[in-house]
Design a protein around this motif. Structure first.
Motif, mmCIF file in Angstrom:
data_model
loop_
_atom_site.group_PDB
_atom_site.id
_atom_site.type_symbol
_atom_site.label_atom_id
_atom_site.label_comp_id
_atom_site.label_asym_id
_atom_site.label_seq_id
_atom_site.Cartn_x
_atom_site.Cartn_y
_atom_site.Cartn_z
ATOM 1 N N HIS A 104 0.879 4.107 -2.863
ATOM 2 C CA HIS A 104 0.560 5.498 -2.598
ATOM 3 C C HIS A 104 1.708 6.414 -3.022
ATOM 4 O O HIS A 104 1.500 7.479 -3.580
ATOM 5 C CB HIS A 104 0.272 5.708 -1.126
ATOM 6 C CG HIS A 104 -0.156 7.094 -0.829
ATOM 7 N ND1 HIS A 104 -1.467 7.493 -0.905
ATOM 8 C CD2 HIS A 104 0.550 8.198 -0.494
ATOM 9 C CE1 HIS A 104 -1.550 8.761 -0.630
ATOM 10 N NE2 HIS A 104 -0.335 9.233 -0.366
ATOM 11 N N LEU A 146 11.099 7.207 -7.812
ATOM 12 C CA LEU A 146 11.434 7.521 -6.425
ATOM 13 C C LEU A 146 10.809 6.518 -5.465
ATOM 14 O O LEU A 146 11.410 6.091 -4.489
ATOM 15 C CB LEU A 146 10.924 8.902 -6.066
ATOM 16 C CG LEU A 146 11.973 9.989 -5.849
ATOM 17 C CD1 LEU A 146 11.297 11.299 -5.547
ATOM 18 C CD2 LEU A 146 12.924 9.595 -4.732
ATOM 19 N N GLU A 195 1.813 7.012 -6.622
ATOM 20 C CA GLU A 195 0.841 8.012 -7.043
ATOM 21 C C GLU A 195 1.331 9.427 -6.772
ATOM 22 O O GLU A 195 1.182 10.316 -7.587
ATOM 23 C CB GLU A 195 -0.486 7.797 -6.322
ATOM 24 C CG GLU A 195 -1.340 6.726 -6.971
ATOM 25 C CD GLU A 195 -2.568 6.416 -6.141
ATOM 26 O OE1 GLU A 195 -2.929 7.221 -5.272
ATOM 27 O OE2 GLU A 195 -3.156 5.345 -6.349
ATOM 28 N N THR A 196 1.931 9.629 -5.593
ATOM 29 C CA THR A 196 2.292 10.999 -5.230
ATOM 30 C C THR A 196 3.680 11.408 -5.690
ATOM 31 O O THR A 196 3.903 12.556 -6.016
ATOM 32 C CB THR A 196 2.208 11.228 -3.716
ATOM 33 O OG1 THR A 196 2.949 10.190 -3.068
ATOM 34 C CG2 THR A 196 0.782 11.211 -3.224
ATOM 35 N N LEU A 197 4.603 10.485 -5.691
ATOM 36 C CA LEU A 197 5.982 10.882 -5.948
ATOM 37 C C LEU A 197 6.500 10.463 -7.311
ATOM 38 O O LEU A 197 7.570 10.885 -7.717
ATOM 39 C CB LEU A 197 6.907 10.286 -4.885
ATOM 40 C CG LEU A 197 6.569 10.588 -3.431
ATOM 41 C CD1 LEU A 197 7.570 9.931 -2.544
ATOM 42 C CD2 LEU A 197 6.532 12.077 -3.194
ATOM 43 N N MET A 199 0.831 -1.188 0.000
ATOM 44 C CA MET A 199 0.000 0.000 0.000
ATOM 45 C C MET A 199 0.874 1.249 0.000
ATOM 46 O O MET A 199 0.623 2.206 -0.721
ATOM 47 C CB MET A 199 -0.895 0.000 1.213
ATOM 48 C CG MET A 199 -1.912 1.096 1.181
ATOM 49 S SD MET A 199 -2.955 1.078 2.628
ATOM 50 C CE MET A 199 -2.014 2.031 3.778
ATOM 51 N N ARG A 200 1.927 1.186 0.839
ATOM 52 C CA ARG A 200 2.836 2.309 0.937
ATOM 53 C C ARG A 200 3.453 2.627 -0.433
ATOM 54 O O ARG A 200 3.491 3.752 -0.877
ATOM 55 C CB ARG A 200 3.940 1.941 1.923
ATOM 56 C CG ARG A 200 4.506 3.130 2.649
ATOM 57 C CD ARG A 200 5.757 2.762 3.415
ATOM 58 N NE ARG A 200 5.575 1.651 4.342
ATOM 59 C CZ ARG A 200 6.585 1.100 5.004
ATOM 60 N NH1 ARG A 200 7.821 1.540 4.853
ATOM 61 N NH2 ARG A 200 6.372 0.088 5.830
#
Lengths: 735, 735
Positions: free
Chosen positions: B657, B666, B660-662, B653-654
């Motif tokens: 997520h 990365l 999606e954001t970074l 999950m980490r």
């Protein structure tokens, strides 16, 4: 040179250097070792230090420290980097379940909604400085390994805030939540938790203080009624605090941060393996090996008991001999002998044992700072338990019941003393148990010792600093005469740099010391206050001062602490629980032994019915455990601001998510109750669908079965038929 | 007519009606009351029932039941509705933290990835039938209020599975995880947890069985060594199970489901208020009022002790009098008198008290089914504790130590007996303590009673059903003769309907009964096995059979249970902990009283040193508590499949997520370790930014301070200068 104390004089309030930190986030205090070879090493390390800091995005300025050190000022170079870092840590918090909702992806509006507080910024910059390079930090580990010349890395005090803080608190009777929240914003949750605990404890003390005063007037010593009420109070306080702790953690948004643990740099791993699940490289240290080392705690505790115990017992015996048996010359001076012995040896032994405990904890080799700290606290607690309570245990459970049996064995002192007297005869008097000894001792520990302790805590550091400074000034004067004049500091920075040099000399604030003091104090109340019911009154006064003194200690006698987070008071809560539980045993025993005869059974142990004593202890303990269960149950049912906040957050998250998936109009109703079923599906449509499904192709026994009655109307019709048939049959039967 | 038992004969394996359920999800058994007025009511309620079911999207078919009932077959009308429901409940799970990840929004692919298992479907359909209308269900509450004619709502057995299940288990020595998982898929987690517990307990029994056998050979009775090992074992088992429980819950994806609680329909609220935080309307019942009612548990427990205790004590006294004092005529018959008395009165009293307990629990008025069930289990445990263990407590701690003192008081029986004998004289013999009494009693409870219990459990329901059926058939025959012939069932359904009629007659399966049996058994092992070390051997054999018998009970003698979820064995874990703890006390006491002299202190209580007894109990208990802490610590450090799974889920999950954001590249590195700092930010860029910021507009002391050294290179240069200056100064000083 401005001493820190002078900073708080009102006439200095508007001095420029105290009101600004020049945007400095951290100061690295870098010591230059004497000696040519070391100097080269230190220079090389310095270059690496600055480069490492620059690499992770920290701007640096270097200034002279004292004669043998540099001050490196560090700030985060760009606002953008700070925000990125904070955003990432907040996302991490969310992933670990510390935050209920994920930070929104629009950064600008996000930081307007949830601005960065001082403590958060300082924490992240500290992590940036100290985290290993592999994890994106500069990898600076003060005093350790490659970075041994780095004495300390500390943030600068916000003196404007500190001045205001001390001023407010010293004119306030009761601290409220906003006071604690201010501490949280400046010094982080770890320190704030201490003050929150102190505050809760202080408020709770009002009851035993009042009740104790009443009991002192009406019931006297050794009242079982007082003992029960006192135990009940300690249970309620303990359970209350456990709830309050969680509540605060939720309110502060740190619930569960203990799961995000900081790895210890000193941790040594046996081997690195890939985690079978995640593929992460994990450093492993055999838990069995650790367990074996943890078992060393047992001999450690025994050693503490033996070493400290024999010191305490010897002094105790000498004291009794001198004060109650010996009647010869110099008695007025000799009575101080045990105190002198204790004062000399106790701190020395405690220090040795504490170091041993630290060493043991290091050997146990924990992966995280939290577990290391918890293990250390355990050992410290053992030492403190012995030094604080053993003397009273001895008086209550050995001296009073068994004195008449034991005192004759004190002959050994008499023989020793005889050697030093001319005529070989030591004047003695008939031994008499001192009936007030126990009470005197309690008063000593709960009043005198608290005051002495407070003075030591408040005054010794100041004296120490004065002496150090004086020595240094003398040294510098000598040096100055011999060396070329240093370039002076730039005028506009001079005062500020002076102040920073002062702060660099201060001790680091260790919240453990303060917790220890409070927990030991709670122990006196829980274990022995039945001997002297005024105990709580003394503590109430003491703790009012304590809170202010601790604030002053942080503001003036310590470097500003790194604002760590934490979601509880950590291992101390176990100690509190232990003391509260032990209180039920000791109170029962004390009451049983002393209540019949206020002066105890006069040294004749055969007067005591051992089975009755044990039975009352057993009974008291189990009563305690049952009451604890009940109190826990009741308290768990209560609502609290933290729980309300959590519920609200979860509710809004639920609503938000449902809006996304189900659409606005449904979400409104669905979020509140459970999920509604088939409102959107009309009955007719469903029946139609069922019929279509059954007609289209699939045949078989199931299909035929479900086609007998087409729709609810037919089912109702057939059902009615069955019912009337059955009723008819029944009628025939009964007729 | 096919009895259920016959279904499992191999020759019936291919019979059509046993291999299909005609897609029926649930059967509503609807009773038609006799009497004209009731008939009309029943008819109206029937119409409402069908309409309510149709409204929430359930298709229905009605068939005749037995002579006075209807069978209403229910299935969910559309696959779509089912998926919608399941999707919503899974989202709810996610929102409550039961699932780690939110269900993806693409339904088609989602259900391919995570298909619906039978238990899940049945649970949701049941909820659809029973939930209140306000929450989107049909609001059918069997037997209660408006729906009093609804006898039961039950799913149909999957006989193909059942047959296979029983067959497999009866040829297997050890059950493994996949066996338990199959149960979970068919009967839900609540039942699966019972079998998982039974299985863990069974595996753990191997150790005490082997050790007990050895101890029986070598150490004999009342060995302190056996007692210690046994206590240790019970601690390890208890702590292991607590971990295993969490582990299973994680593996099954139900961890935390106890938070999503099913409201009790019978809950009566004082008032409705709006939640201050969420604005939800909340039904409130004063917790203080409930607490007051909960306090009734105390008198309830006392009443149980008094009622059951006096029965047990009387029978005990009579038994002792007859078997060990009385020596007159009919002795061989009279010895059975206490057993007869117990057999008659005990079940009656237990039933009365259980009903009282149920009533009390209802009065306590819980909001959720879980808390209601837990409170009820508590009361049942009290009753069972008394009936199961009091007789042994009496023998061990009253009869043996105090018999010589107490037996003379049995004169009362002698006087009574004298009235019934002609010559007014009762022949007696000199009283002699039966040295083997304690052991005999333990053997009775741990072997005989277990066997009897098993037979009762396995055979009584079958007999009961046979008798009922016979009565019914006779009744029907009479009726048939008088009433017009009913239309026969359609040919292709006849066998199936017959089977369903049979299943409708079966009892509901109550897992509580099975748990109770195992927990009570664990109690014998923990409390008293030191008296007879073979106890565990007996239990080992018994539990092998027990698991199969329980499986048969579910498959053949019970309606198929509603597949509820649960994340633990619930309140029973508390009972286990209590018994394990109490074991340390009783074992210590038994060993102390009996170990010196295998036949006890021969009725002279003054031989016992009370203080020594109490001391050993006190010691044993605290040893137990310390050991428990250690075991808990060690076990908490172990890894487990469940924890691994959780870690893996969190990790993925980490990563997701962060992707999606970074951005992809990365995330790969960031997910593994902590978040990296400024790799994307080059050093030069940062320095440039800092310079720009300092040049652009803002001036002040801070700006000047940070402009003295432009960039790291300058800082290094100046720092080097400082270092060499300092070194020079040092040299001068030291020279």
């Amino acid at each position: 040179m401005a001493t820190l104390r002078s900073l708080y004089r009102s006439d200095h309030a508007d001095r420029q250097e105290l009101n600004t930190n020049f945007n400095v986030d951290y100061v690295v205090h870098y010591r230059i070792p004497p000696g040519g070879k070391n100097e080269a090493k230190a220079e090389a390390a310095f270059v690496q230090l600055i480069e490492a800091l620059a690499k992770v995005g920290l701007a640096t300025e270097v200034r002279r420290g004292d004669d043998t050190s540099l001050l490196i000022f560090v700030k985060i170079a760009s606002e953008n980097l700070l925000k990125q870092q904070i955003y990432r840590y907040r996302v991490q918090d969310w992933l670990y379940g510390v935050r209920t909702s994920a930070p929104s992806k629009d950064l600008t509006s996000y930081f307007e909604e949830e601005p960065v507080v001082e403590a958060e910024k300082l924490r992240l910059v500290y992590l940036l400085i100290t985290k290993p390079k592999a994890e994106g930090g500069a990898g600076i580990t003060p005093k350790i390994g490659h970075w041994k010349y780095v004495c300390s890395v500390f943030p600068l005090h916000n003196h404007a805030f500190n001045r205001n803080w001390i001023k407010q608190w010293s004119t306030k009777y009761i601290l409220d939540d906003s006071d604690i929240n201010e501490i949280r914003d400046k010094f982080g949750e770890k320190v704030a938790f201490y003050f929150a605990f102190l505050q809760s404890y202080f408020s709770f003390l009002f009851f035993p203080a009042a009740f104790g005063f009443g009991a002192w007037l009406v019931l006297g010593q050794f009242s079982w009624f007082y003992a029960i009420v006192n135990c009940l109070w300690s249970v309620v306080f303990f359970e209350y605090w456990k709830k309050k702790e969680v509540d605060l953690a939720v309110q502060w948004g740190v619930r569960g941060v203990s799961r995000i643990q900081h790895p210890r740099t000193q941790f040594q791993f046996d081997r690195e393996t890939k985690d079978p699940v995640t593929g992460e490289v994990v450093k492993v240290y055999s838990p069995l090996k650790r367990l074996r080392r943890q078992l060393l705690q047992l001999p450690f505790a025994l050693a503490c008991l033996l070493v400290l115990g024999s010191l305490i017992i010897s002094c105790f015996a000498i004291e009794i001999f001198i004060s109650e048996v010996y009647n010869g010359p110099f008695k007025q001076y000799l009575v101080f002998l045990p105190t002198v012995l204790l004062t000399i040896f106790m701190p020395a032994l405690t220090t040795v044992l504490t170091n041993l405990g630290q060493r043991l904890t290091e050997i146990e080799n924990y992966e995280t700072q939290d577990s290391h700290q918890a293990a250390l606290v355990q050992k410290i607690f053992v030492i403190n338990f012995i030094t604080s309570y053993l003397p009273i245990f001895l008086t209550a459970f050995v001296y009073v019941p068994f004195a008449k049996v034991l005192v004759p064995h004190l002959d050994v002192f008499q023989v020793t003393a005889q050697k030093f007297t001319r005529n070989g005869k030591v004047e003695t008097k008939a031994f008499q148990i001192d009936p007030d000894r126990l009470k005197k001792q309690i008063i000593y520990f709960t009043v005198t010792a608290q005051v002495v302790n407070f003075l030591l805590e408040a005054i010794v550091p100041i004296l120490k600093r004065r002496v150090f400074k004086a020595v240094k000034e003398v040294q510098e004067e000598i040096t100055h005469k011999e060396t070329p004049e240093k370039r002076p500091d730039p005028e506009e920075e001079a005062a500020f740099l002076d102040r920073v040099r002062n702060e660099a000399e201060l001790d680091e604030y260790d919240v453990t010391v303060d917790y220890r003091e409070m927990v030991v104090q709670f122990g006196y109340l829980s274990l022995f206050s039945v001997i002297w019911p005024l105990t709580a009154c003394s503590f109430l006064v003491n703790n009012w001062v304590e809170a202010r003194a601790d604030a002053m200690k942080i503001a003036m006698s310590s470097k500003r602490p790194i604002p760590w987070r934490s979601d509880s008071i950590g291992p101390w809560v176990t100690s509190l629980g232990f003391l509260s539980w032990l209180g039920s045993l000791t109170s029962a025993a004390v009451v049983f032994i002393f209540s019949h005869d206020p002066y105890g059974p006069e040294g004749d142990p055969s007067n005591l019915k051992a089975w009755a004593l044990l039975l009352s202890i057993l009974f008291a303990e189990h009563l305690y455990l049952v009451v604890q269960l009940i109190v826990r149950y009741v308290i768990s049912g209560l609502d609290s601001p933290g729980l309300q906040k959590e519920r609200a957050e979860r509710f809004s998250m639920r609503k938000l998510h449902l809006q996304e998936t189900l659409g606005e109009e449904l979400a409104e109703s669905a979020a509140a109750a459970d999920f509604t079923g088939g409102e959107t599906i009309t009955r007719a449509a469903l029946e139609e669908e069922a019929r279509l499904a059954s007609v289209s192709g699939q045949t078989g026994p199931g299909q035929v079965f479900w086609q007998r009655q087409r729709g609810a109307a037919e089912t109702i019709q057939i059902g009615r038929l069955f019912i009337s048939e059955t009723a008819a049959a029944n009628k025939t039967k009964s007729s």
